[in-house]
Design a protein around this motif. Structure first.
Motif, mmCIF file in Angstrom:
data_model
loop_
_atom_site.group_PDB
_atom_site.id
_atom_site.type_symbol
_atom_site.label_atom_id
_atom_site.label_comp_id
_atom_site.label_asym_id
_atom_site.label_seq_id
_atom_site.Cartn_x
_atom_site.Cartn_y
_atom_site.Cartn_z
ATOM 1 N N GLU A 9 -32.645 54.964 38.459
ATOM 2 C CA GLU A 9 -33.771 55.457 39.268
ATOM 3 C C GLU A 9 -33.497 56.907 39.702
ATOM 4 N N LYS A 10 -32.269 57.173 40.058
ATOM 5 C CA LYS A 10 -31.884 58.512 40.527
ATOM 6 C C LYS A 10 -31.729 59.500 39.364
ATOM 7 N N LEU A 11 -31.071 59.054 38.283
ATOM 8 C CA LEU A 11 -30.691 59.982 37.207
ATOM 9 C C LEU A 11 -31.807 60.225 36.186
ATOM 10 N N SER A 12 -32.869 59.416 36.243
ATOM 11 C CA SER A 12 -33.939 59.606 35.257
ATOM 12 C C SER A 12 -35.025 60.543 35.767
ATOM 13 N N LYS A 13 -34.786 61.152 36.916
ATOM 14 C CA LYS A 13 -35.707 62.184 37.418
ATOM 15 C C LYS A 13 -34.858 63.316 38.004
ATOM 16 N N PRO A 14 -35.465 64.482 38.300
ATOM 17 C CA PRO A 14 -34.654 65.592 38.804
ATOM 18 C C PRO A 14 -33.733 65.136 39.941
ATOM 19 N N ASN A 15 -32.468 65.520 39.839
ATOM 20 C CA ASN A 15 -31.460 64.976 40.756
ATOM 21 C C ASN A 15 -30.428 66.049 41.111
ATOM 22 N N GLU A 16 -29.483 65.666 41.931
ATOM 23 C CA GLU A 16 -28.474 66.615 42.428
ATOM 24 C C GLU A 16 -27.591 67.189 41.321
ATOM 25 N N TYR A 17 -27.524 66.503 40.166
ATOM 26 C CA TYR A 17 -26.635 66.972 39.097
ATOM 27 C C TYR A 17 -27.311 67.985 38.170
ATOM 28 N N GLY A 18 -28.630 68.104 38.282
ATOM 29 C CA GLY A 18 -29.353 69.034 37.412
ATOM 30 C C GLY A 18 -29.457 68.535 35.982
ATOM 31 N N VAL A 19 -29.210 67.252 35.749
ATOM 32 C CA VAL A 19 -29.330 66.666 34.403
ATOM 33 C C VAL A 19 -30.172 65.400 34.520
ATOM 34 N N VAL A 20 -31.255 65.361 33.753
ATOM 35 C CA VAL A 20 -32.099 64.165 33.749
ATOM 36 C C VAL A 20 -31.757 63.363 32.493
ATOM 37 N N GLY A 21 -31.343 62.135 32.676
ATOM 38 C CA GLY A 21 -30.956 61.300 31.538
ATOM 39 C C GLY A 21 -32.131 60.506 31.000
ATOM 40 N N TYR B 65 -28.556 63.760 17.718
ATOM 41 C CA TYR B 65 -27.807 64.154 16.512
ATOM 42 C C TYR B 65 -28.577 65.240 15.771
ATOM 43 N N ARG B 66 -27.830 66.168 15.217
ATOM 44 C CA ARG B 66 -28.454 67.291 14.522
ATOM 45 C C ARG B 66 -28.268 67.223 13.006
ATOM 46 N N THR B 67 -27.351 66.356 12.542
ATOM 47 C CA THR B 67 -27.084 66.248 11.109
ATOM 48 C C THR B 67 -27.074 64.765 10.724
ATOM 49 N N ASP B 68 -26.913 64.516 9.420
ATOM 50 C CA ASP B 68 -26.784 63.127 8.948
ATOM 51 C C ASP B 68 -25.320 62.721 8.833
ATOM 52 N N ASP B 69 -24.421 63.606 9.210
ATOM 53 C CA ASP B 69 -22.993 63.351 9.074
ATOM 54 C C ASP B 69 -22.581 62.200 10.007
ATOM 55 N N PRO B 70 -22.072 61.101 9.455
ATOM 56 C CA PRO B 70 -21.683 59.969 10.325
ATOM 57 C C PRO B 70 -20.548 60.318 11.288
ATOM 58 N N GLU B 71 -19.850 61.419 11.014
ATOM 59 C CA GLU B 71 -18.750 61.829 11.901
ATOM 60 C C GLU B 71 -19.234 62.712 13.056
ATOM 61 N N GLU B 72 -20.493 63.112 13.008
ATOM 62 C CA GLU B 72 -20.997 63.972 14.103
ATOM 63 C C GLU B 72 -20.919 63.216 15.431
ATOM 64 N N GLU B 73 -20.471 63.910 16.454
ATOM 65 C CA GLU B 73 -20.372 63.298 17.775
ATOM 66 C C GLU B 73 -21.345 63.983 18.716
ATOM 67 N N VAL B 74 -22.017 63.205 19.544
ATOM 68 C CA VAL B 74 -22.837 63.830 20.582
ATOM 69 C C VAL B 74 -22.247 63.449 21.940
ATOM 70 N N PRO B 75 -22.218 64.430 22.847
ATOM 71 C CA PRO B 75 -21.643 64.144 24.160
ATOM 72 C C PRO B 75 -22.617 63.375 25.041
ATOM 73 N N CYS B 76 -22.059 62.617 25.963
ATOM 74 C CA CYS B 76 -22.857 61.992 27.018
ATOM 75 C C CYS B 76 -23.603 63.100 27.755
ATOM 76 N N SER B 77 -24.816 62.799 28.188
ATOM 77 C CA SER B 77 -25.634 63.801 28.887
ATOM 78 C C SER B 77 -24.953 64.302 30.162
ATOM 79 N N PHE B 78 -24.029 63.495 30.696
ATOM 80 C CA PHE B 78 -23.407 63.854 31.969
ATOM 81 C C PHE B 78 -21.997 64.421 31.810
ATOM 82 N N LEU B 79 -21.703 64.852 30.588
ATOM 83 C CA LEU B 79 -20.406 65.473 30.326
ATOM 84 C C LEU B 79 -20.558 66.987 30.340
ATOM 85 N N ASP B 80 -19.802 67.629 31.213
ATOM 86 C CA ASP B 80 -19.757 69.086 31.228
ATOM 87 C C ASP B 80 -18.548 69.505 30.392
ATOM 88 N N PRO B 81 -18.726 70.414 29.434
ATOM 89 C CA PRO B 81 -17.605 70.737 28.544
ATOM 90 C C PRO B 81 -16.388 71.296 29.280
#
Ligand code: SF4
Length: 170
Positions: free
Chosen positions: A37-49, A71-87
């Motif tokens: 409920e909190k994370l699917s709308k604008p929230n304190e983290y600035g990331v909407v999931g 995902y941006r490619t068809d490569d099965p090895e491509e990894e996408v980060p969790c929306s709440f991961l800051d690099p």
């Protein structure tokens, strides 16, 4: 919860468990409704999931983070980060908003032929594929009971057992 065997700095430098190949999407974090409920709308983290309800009637109180469209490619090895991961900073969520699943990784509670077991995900680069004595002690000395207790109230965290996941017996 695993800070005695896995330091925050190790996790921050690695982030392995916060990025997902397509074949690992079954492991994306599960969130309870009040956090969604909190994370699917604008929230304190600035990331909407984006979340999708888990449709198993036994597990209907959980929502899975949707990453399939990232995902941006068809490569099965491509990894996408969790929306709440800051690099740079790692997970941006406060402990109260972080999924329980994330706080116990690489441990998992699994259903093996109708019996609930605590198992180790063998792919954590820091912990390794075999449970070390200190991890086994941690599970036996309270963490295992805590996981069982949480799973009783939140059965959606129980995953089907997978071959190759060493079981830690209480
Ligand atoms: S919620 Fe946080 S700990 Fe869990 S996968 Fe996402 S970034 Fe990682």
């Amino acid at each position: 919860m695993l800070s005695s065997v896995l330091s925050k700095s190790q996790c921050a430098a690695c982030k392995f468990c916060c990025s997902f190949r397509r074949q690992s999407l079954w492991e994306t974090p599960l969130f309870p409704p009040e956090v969604v409920e909190k994370l699917s709308k604008p929230n304190e983290y600035g990331v909407v999931g984006e979340f999708r309800a888990v449709d198993d009637p036994q597990k209907n109180c959980a929502y899975r983070l949707v990453l399939e469209n990232n995902y941006r490619t068809d490569d099965p090895e491509e990894e996408v980060p969790c929306s709440f991961l800051d690099p740079n900073r790692g997970c941006i969520l406060k402990p109260e908003d972080k999924p329980f699943d994330c706080s116990i990784w690489p441990l998992r509670i699994m259903d093996k032929d109708g019996e609930l077991v605590i198992a180790l995900t063998p792919t954590c680069p820091a912990i390794g594929a075999t449970p070390r004595p200190e991890l086994i002690e941690l599970v036996k000395n309270g963490l295992g009971a805590k996981i069982f207790e949480y799973a009783k109230m939140h059965p959606y965290i129980i995953k089907e057992y997978r071959e190759g996941f060493p079981i830690i017996y209480l």
